[in-house]
Design a protein around this motif. Structure first.
Motif, PDB file in Angstrom:
ATOM      1  N   THR A   1       0.827  -1.206   0.000  1.00 27.65           N
ATOM      2  CA  THR A   1       0.000   0.000   0.000  1.00 27.65           C
ATOM      3  C   THR A   1       0.860   1.254   0.000  1.00 27.65           C
ATOM      4  O   THR A   1       1.953   1.278   0.577  1.00 27.65           O
ATOM      5  N   ILE A   2       0.369   2.286  -0.643  1.00 29.69           N
ATOM      6  CA  ILE A   2       1.031   3.587  -0.681  1.00 29.69           C
ATOM      7  C   ILE A   2       0.570   4.383   0.541  1.00 29.69           C
ATOM      8  O   ILE A   2      -0.619   4.371   0.867  1.00 29.69           O
ATOM      9  N   PRO A   3       1.465   5.072   1.232  1.00 29.85           N
ATOM     10  CA  PRO A   3       1.037   5.868   2.395  1.00 29.85           C
ATOM     11  C   PRO A   3      -0.072   6.850   2.011  1.00 29.85           C
ATOM     12  O   PRO A   3      -0.014   7.474   0.940  1.00 29.85           O
ATOM     13  N   PRO A   4      -1.082   6.995   2.849  1.00 30.19           N
ATOM     14  CA  PRO A   4      -2.219   7.860   2.519  1.00 30.19           C
ATOM     15  C   PRO A   4      -1.832   9.284   2.154  1.00 30.19           C
ATOM     16  O   PRO A   4      -2.437   9.885   1.257  1.00 30.19           O
ATOM     17  N   ASP A   5      -0.811   9.844   2.830  1.00 31.77           N
ATOM     18  CA  ASP A   5      -0.441  11.220   2.498  1.00 31.77           C
ATOM     19  C   ASP A   5       0.153  11.323   1.110  1.00 31.77           C
ATOM     20  O   ASP A   5       0.024  12.355   0.445  1.00 31.77           O
ATOM     21  N   ARG A   6       0.757  10.239   0.620  1.00 32.37           N
ATOM     22  CA  ARG A   6       1.271  10.237  -0.752  1.00 32.37           C
ATOM     23  C   ARG A   6       0.125  10.113  -1.756  1.00 32.37           C
ATOM     24  O   ARG A   6       0.183  10.680  -2.847  1.00 32.37           O
ATOM     25  N   VAL A   7      -0.918   9.379  -1.388  1.00 32.23           N
ATOM     26  CA  VAL A   7      -2.096   9.309  -2.251  1.00 32.23           C
ATOM     27  C   VAL A   7      -2.721  10.698  -2.371  1.00 32.23           C
ATOM     28  O   VAL A   7      -3.057  11.161  -3.476  1.00 32.23           O
ATOM     29  N   VAL A   8      -2.858  11.378  -1.247  1.00 34.43           N
ATOM     30  CA  VAL A   8      -3.416  12.732  -1.244  1.00 34.43           C
ATOM     31  C   VAL A   8      -2.545  13.673  -2.062  1.00 34.43           C
ATOM     32  O   VAL A   8      -3.054  14.501  -2.832  1.00 34.43           O
ATOM     33  N   GLN A   9      -1.236  13.553  -1.917  1.00 35.91           N
ATOM     34  CA  GLN A   9      -0.313  14.409  -2.668  1.00 35.91           C
ATOM     35  C   GLN A   9      -0.489  14.209  -4.172  1.00 35.91           C
ATOM     36  O   GLN A   9      -0.494  15.180  -4.944  1.00 35.91           O
ATOM     37  N   GLN A  10      -0.643  12.959  -4.590  1.00 32.88           N
ATOM     38  CA  GLN A  10      -0.868  12.664  -6.007  1.00 32.88           C
ATOM     39  C   GLN A  10      -2.181  13.282  -6.480  1.00 32.88           C
ATOM     40  O   GLN A  10      -2.248  13.869  -7.571  1.00 32.88           O
ATOM     41  N   MET A  11      -3.234  13.148  -5.676  1.00 28.93           N
ATOM     42  CA  MET A  11      -4.536  13.689  -6.058  1.00 28.93           C
ATOM     43  C   MET A  11      -4.479  15.210  -6.178  1.00 28.93           C
ATOM     44  O   MET A  11      -4.966  15.783  -7.158  1.00 28.93           O
ATOM     45  N   HIS A  12      -3.877  15.864  -5.185  1.00 29.83           N
ATOM     46  CA  HIS A  12      -3.765  17.322  -5.229  1.00 29.83           C
ATOM     47  C   HIS A  12      -2.973  17.771  -6.457  1.00 29.83           C
ATOM     48  O   HIS A  12      -3.353  18.740  -7.125  1.00 29.83           O
TER      49      HIS A  12
END
Length: 248
Positions: free
Chosen positions: A56-67
């Motif tokens: 799994t990718i860390p959630p903050d990295r998922v958010v960073q990608q989305m932003h």
């Protein structure tokens, strides 16, 4: 094409076999002339038969990608697939809350076609909470059974009743996919609040293909990105998947 090419954000896991996940999503968007941006939630090592490993990718990295995707491009639709963990689900929900005008199609990925678990135990409640931020969710019959904690979805009539329980809990629209049902036709049912159910049928084929759930949800989101109504988007997407199965 008279309008500029739409951009769509795909939030999903990768599948090393290419049969499902973000690879299948991008392939589908390309067929509809959509430019894809991505936020990868998990990296999986899969064959067409087994899930060998999930990272799994860390959630903050998922958010960073989305932003980053939402900042870089005029995103007009979002498709969500594998989210894997409660923390990632909650992080994605916060991003969606800041973009309420973008249509979101969520394919509730719980288990791979080969049977591998793609959602961690205890994450179901968080996933249900996320549904309220989505324009449409697209469970198949086994997924609907898990989401409503009913042992089996059974016939289409029972499945529609289960889907209405999700509507009563705040879900805006549910497309119950009928691929796991019996009969000469594969019938998907759209359930929305205060509206009559709508059915979308296609002849049932002997062919099988991994990633059809990814394909259908991405195709629906693609047509929503072009401004289609929900019913029109579903009809177009179902015809697209049926054609791909026929070719396969």
């Amino acid at each position: 094409m008279t309008r500029s090419t739409p951009h769509m954000l795909v939030v999903a896991g990768s599948d090393s076999s290419g049969g499902a996940g973000i690879v299948r999503d991008i392939e589908t968007l390309a067929a509809f002339g959509i430019k894809a941006s991505v936020a990868i939630t998990a990296v999986t090592a899969q064959t067409h038969r087994d899930v060998l490993h999930v990272e799994t990718i860390p959630p903050d990295r998922v958010v960073q990608q989305m932003h980053a995707a939402l900042t870089a491009n005029p995103v007009t639709a979002i498709k969500i697939g594998m989210l894997a963990t409660t923390a990632t689900i909650e992080a994605v929900a916060k991003v969606l809350a800041n973009h309420p005008d973008i249509p979101v199609v969520l394919d509730p990925v719980l288990v791979s076609t080969s049977g591998g678990m793609l959602l961690t135990p205890g994450s179901m409640a968080a996933l249900r909470d996320l549904f309220g931020s989505c324009t449409l969710i697209t469970p198949n019959l086994p997924e609907l059974s898990r989401l409503t904690a009913v042992e089996t979805a059974g016939a289409r009539e029972n499945a529609a009743g289960q889907a209405r329980r999700l509507i009563a809990a705040g879900v805006r629209a549910v497309l119950v996919k009928g691929g796991h049902d019996d009969g000469m036709e594969s019938v998907d049912i759209l359930i929305q609040p205060d509206r009559a159910d709508q059915s979308f049928a296609a002849p049932r084929l002997e062919a099988s293909m991994r990633g059809t759930g990814c394909m259908l949800a991405s195709a629906i989101a693609a047509r929503l990105a072009f401004g289609d109504s929900l019913a029109t988007a579903i009809a177009t997407a179902k015809a697209f998947v049926h054609r791909k199965l026929s070719e396969g």
